[in-house]
Each structure stands twice: as structure tokens, then as C-alpha cells.
Design a protein around this motif. Structure first.
Motif, PDB file in Angstrom:
ATOM      1  N   SER A 123      64.964 -40.203 106.780  1.00  0.00           N
ATOM      2  CA  SER A 123      65.135 -39.325 105.538  1.00  0.00           C
ATOM      3  C   SER A 123      66.152 -40.274 104.562  1.00  0.00           C
ATOM      4  CB  SER A 123      65.958 -37.824 105.716  1.00  0.00           C
ATOM      5  OG  SER A 123      66.429 -37.451 104.543  1.00  0.00           O
ATOM      6  N   ARG A 168      67.016 -39.257 101.361  1.00  0.00           N
ATOM      7  CA  ARG A 168      67.999 -38.567 101.004  1.00  0.00           C
ATOM      8  C   ARG A 168      69.305 -38.524 101.845  1.00  0.00           C
ATOM      9  NH1 ARG A 168      68.394 -34.504  97.229  1.00  0.00           N
ATOM     10  NH2 ARG A 168      66.276 -35.077  96.711  1.00  0.00           N
ATOM     11  N   ASP A 227      61.321 -38.785  99.733  1.00  0.00           N
ATOM     12  CA  ASP A 227      62.506 -38.340 100.748  1.00  0.00           C
ATOM     13  C   ASP A 227      62.122 -39.258 101.919  1.00  0.00           C
ATOM     14  OD1 ASP A 227      64.601 -37.441 102.284  1.00  0.00           O
ATOM     15  OD2 ASP A 227      63.665 -35.899 103.074  1.00  0.00           O
ATOM     16  N   GLU A 228      60.860 -39.247 102.629  1.00  0.00           N
ATOM     17  CA  GLU A 228      60.804 -40.062 103.875  1.00  0.00           C
ATOM     18  C   GLU A 228      60.433 -41.331 103.609  1.00  0.00           C
ATOM     19  OE1 GLU A 228      57.814 -38.279 106.295  1.00  0.00           O
ATOM     20  OE2 GLU A 228      59.496 -36.949 107.010  1.00  0.00           O
ATOM     21  N   VAL A 241      67.952 -38.189  94.225  1.00  0.00           N
ATOM     22  CA  VAL A 241      66.922 -38.730  94.790  1.00  0.00           C
ATOM     23  C   VAL A 241      65.592 -37.945  94.343  1.00  0.00           C
ATOM     24  CG1 VAL A 241      65.586 -38.875  97.125  1.00  0.00           C
ATOM     25  CG2 VAL A 241      68.189 -39.134  96.766  1.00  0.00           C
ATOM     26  N   GLN A 275      61.656 -36.214  93.687  1.00  0.00           N
ATOM     27  CA  GLN A 275      60.755 -35.918  94.585  1.00  0.00           C
ATOM     28  C   GLN A 275      59.706 -36.646  94.987  1.00  0.00           C
ATOM     29  OE1 GLN A 275      60.788 -32.293  95.200  1.00  0.00           O
ATOM     30  NE2 GLN A 275      62.687 -32.151  94.028  1.00  0.00           N
TER      31      GLN A 275
END
Length: 459
Positions: A309, A311, A341-342, A336, A338
Motif C-alpha cells: 500500500s 498510502r 494506492d497499490e 495520495v 485515487q
């Protein structure tokens, strides 16, 4: 670290890529792209000659030859892409066979085009020379001469059959008087001129190509020696630095109980000296740890990576510097975007890189300033940006700040101690992730540090 990294198919060790085979594959892709232009050029030139110049030529075979060349080119492209994707030890042999097969294909097509558009009178017959140059660049000297012999045999066969009346001659001139003559002296002259041109072109092109290949091989060997020497140096630095770290840790362990009165009351004069020794030892320990880190990164052939992650990583990095920022009344913000995140990579190293950017920003930003971390989508990559309202970097020093041990003059004036290794570690981390780092700055107005990481490939 991701515990499932061992089972991740993305982490499999790929087969080593032969540089020569990879280079030949790139050249074949270039030749395929060039052939598309040739196919388009044939169609355009034939249409121009037919509808504007109105030359009496056999246009149907010309269009058919161009279409056949295009279809063969599409098959070669598909074959080469599949071979390159498969890779493996068979790639060099396959690319070599494809290289040797493509040139004769072009020569057959060119022979047909020359025949149907004028034969020996067609000045475009000397386009055979281009293929000889291409063969000399891609193939060995022996193979290049064989291609020249094949081209000459095709030309001799075509013109000989036309002169003997065994193959219909298509005149390219507007006046029949300028067409094929009946004397063989003209034919022999054309043959001699064509043969000498082909073989001289191959001799010159292969001589130059061989010299370039020899120089390339020497440079590759020299680079390999430099890499090996750099590895030996890094191993030495790693061993020595590790020993120094152990001794520094021992010194700190001895000074700590004395400084805190465990061994008895320490007079103020001695306490000051011990405190200075302890502080200097701590700063030296920080430097040694940074040196160990960058040396380990250089020596490691691979990083253990996985999906994590971004974030959460950003949140951890911000927490490392939040207290220092608050103590100096520096506003610290982060966000962070949209869909980003990954990420696939080494979470620890990426977190350390972000934290290092933030720590530098806080260190060189005056009280009441602003430091901002923004992570967003940049198309094929994820872009991490840290901006500040600090002292900035002088324009003439900005290109050097990612070099090892380099510190800008205003940074050294503001903070005497510093390793000069933080940004070089960030550069190494970016290189290992096939990303990049860079900075923008204006002295006295602040800086922006960027860390671009490629997005994981779609499943």
C-alpha cells in the motif's frame, strides 16, 4: 516485506539476455519498420506513374509484389515478436536465421519490381546496393558476400532471360527506341557495373561494420572490467564500514552509562566533553549507516519486492518527520491520489526514499515554512513529489545533488554535518525500480523533489 514474494511469478529470475541477440532483434525490428515505408512507397510510386505520368507498365504485378512484401513483413513481425517474448537461449540462433532470411526476401521482391518496370534500363536496379549495406550491418562478412552473390545471380538471370527473349521485357521508357537494345556488349557492361558496385559496397560496409563491432566488443569488455572493479571496491567498503560501525557502537555503549551517571557523578567540565564525544559518535554512526546502505544496494543483484500500500507507506514516511516538523512550526501536509494506492516494489526502500526527501525538506526549511508530499497518477508511472519553501539549491549545483557525498554550498553553510549520501541512495533505489528521481529548485524560494515509479503491468 511481502511474505508472498517467493510465490509471485513476477519475481522469477528471467533468463539472461544475450546483448548481441538483443541488438540484432532491435535491428530486425528497425528493418521491418523500414519495409513498411518501402511498401507504401511502391504503392504511391506505381499510382503516380500510372495515373499522372501514364507510363505503359505492368502495374498489376507491381501491386501484387508490394502486397506480397507487406504480407510477408507482417508474418516476420509476428514471428519476431513471439521469439523475443519467449527469449531463452534459442533467441540468438533464431534472430540470426531471421536476419539471413529477410534480405533474400527483399531481393526477390526487388528483382520482380525491377523486371516489371524496365529491367536493365531501370535505374532503380541500383537499390540492390541498399540491401547490401543493410546485410553488411546485420550479418557476418561471409553472409554479406553470399547475399551479394545471390543479388547478382538474380540480376544476371533476370536481364539474361530478357535479352534472350525467354522472359518478356517491360520497357520503362516512353519511347520504344530507348528500350532494350539487342547487342550483348551493352548487357555485359551493365553486368560488370552492377557486380562491381555490389561487391565494392559490401567490402566497404563490412570493413566499417567490423571495426565498429570490434570497438563495441572492447568497450563492452572494458565496462565489464569497470563493473568488476567497482564490485571489489564496494565489497571492501562494505567490510571496512561494517567494522567501523561495530567499533562506533561499542564507543557509544561505553559513553552512554558514563554520560547518564551510571558509573558515578560526572563533573560538569568532563560531562561537556563526554556529551560532545557522544554526539559526534552518533553523527558518525549515521554516516556509516548511510554508507553501508548505499553499498549494500549497489552490491545486491535484486531487491525483494512485492505489492504494498503506497498510502500506508506515505503515512509511515510522514510519521518519521512529523515531530521534527512540529518542533520547528513547519506545516507538513500529504495526499495520495485515487487509483495509485497499490504498487509493486520494495516497500522499505521506497518508504526510506520518501522519508529522506521529507527529512531534507524539513531540515532546510525555516520555521513557519511548508512541506508537502503529493503522490499521484502520471500515466505510465506513479509520481511522488515533495515540495518545500526552504533555502533551495543554487542553479549551478542542482545537476550534482544526486551524486555521492555531494552537498550544496548553502546546505553546508546552514548545517555543517551531513553525509551527502541520502539523495544518492534515492537515485539507486529509483534505478533498481526502473524509475527515476530529479529535482527542481530556485535558491531562496524552495525545492521540489520527484520520484517516478513505473506502474505494475496489468494482469
Amino acid at each position: 516485506m511481502n511474505s508472498s514474494s517467493k510465490s509471485n511469478p513476477c519475481l522469477r529470475k528471467s533468463d539472461p539476455v544475450d546483448p548481441a541477440a538483443a541488438g540484432l532483434a532491435d535491428s530486425l525490428f528497425w528493418l521491418i519498420r523500414l519495409r513498411w515505408f518501402a511498401v507504401a512507397g511502391i504503392f504511391f510510386t506505381a499510382a503516380l506513374a500510372q495515373h499522372w505520368l501514364r507510363l505503359p507498365l505492368a502495374y498489376a504485378p507491381v501491386y501484387a509484389a508490394a502486397a506480397a512484401l507487406g504480407a510477408a513483413n507482417a508474418l516476420l513481425l509476428a514471428w519476431l515478436e513471439r521469439a523475443r517474448a519467449a527469449g531463452g537461449p534459442g533467441l540468438p540462433a533464431l534472430t540470426n536465421r531471421l536476419a539471413n532470411a529477410q534480405i533474400p526476401l527483399d531481393l526477390l521482391c526487388l528483382t520482380a519490381l525491377v523486371h516489371f518496370t524496365g529491367g536493365v534500363e531501370n535505374p532503380f536496379a541500383f537499390y540492390f546496393v541498399f540491401h547490401m549495406i543493410i546485410a553488411s550491418v546485420l550479418l557476418s562478412r561471409r553472409a554479406s558476400y553470399l547475399q551479394a552473390a545471390f543479388a547478382l545471380a538474380l540480376y544476371l538471370l533476370m536481364t539474361g532471360l530478357e535479352y534472350a527473349g525467354r522472359w518478356e521485357h517491360h520497357c520503362a521508357a516512353s519511347s520504344p527506341a530507348l528500350c532494350l537494345r539487342g547487342d550483348y556488349l551493352h548487357l555485359l557492361g551493365a553486368w560488370a557495373s552492377f557486380a562491381s558496385t555490389l561487391f565494392i559496397a559490401v567490402y566497404m560496409a563490412t570493413s566499417i561494420s567490423q571495426k565498429l563491432r570490434l570497438k563495441e566488443a572492447h568497450l563492452r569488455a572494458a565496462n565489464e572490467q569497470l563493473r568488476e572493479k567497482d564490485k571489489i571496491k564496494s565489497n571492501y567498503v562494505l567490510r571496512v564500514t561494517h567494522d567501523i560501525k561495530e567499533h562506533l557502537a561499542a564507543i557509544q555503549a561505553c559513553l552512554d552509562p558514563v554520560l547518564h551517571g551510571v558509573t558515578g557523578e560526572v563533573p560538569p567540565a568532563q560531562r561537556g566533553l563526554i556529551q560532545r564525544s557522544y554526539d559526534r559518535t552518533g553523527k558518525l554512526m549515521t554516516f556509516v549507516k548511510a554508507l553501508l546502505e548505499i553499498t549494500r544496494i549497489k552490491l545486491s543483484r535484486k531487491m525483494e519486492t512485492g505489492v504494498f500500500s503506497l498510502r500506508k507507506t506515505a503515512e509511515n514516511a510522514v510519521s518519521h518527520v512529523a515531530e521534527r516538523a512540529a518542533a520547528r512550526n513547519i506545516r507538513l501536509t500529504w495526499s495520495v491520489g485515487q487509483g495509485v494506492d497499490e504498487l509493486h516494489g520494495s516497500q522499505i526502500y521506497i518508504e526510506e526514499t520518501i522519508a529522506g526527501f521529507l527529512a531534507n525538506a524539513v531540515k532546510y526549511t525555516p520555521e513557519g515554512g511548508l512541506v508537502d508530499l503529493t503522490i499521484g497518477d502520471a500515466g505510465a508511472s506513479v509520481l511522488i513529489r515533495v515540495t518545500d519553501t526552504g533555502m533551495g539549491v543554487p542553479a549551478d549545483e542542482l545537476p550534482h545533488i544526486f551524486e555521492e557525498f555531494y552537498r550544496a554550498r548553502n546546505a553546508k553553510a546552514a548545517e555543517r554535518t551531513g553525509t551527502g549520501l541520502g539523495l544518492s541512495i534515492a537515485r539507486e533505489v529509483a534505478l533498481r525500480h526502473k524509475g527515476r528521481v530529479w529535482a527542481e529548485s530556485q535558491e531562496g524560494k524552495g525545492s521540489a523533489f520527484y520520484f517516478a515509479l513505473p506502474k505494475p503491468a496489468a494482469a
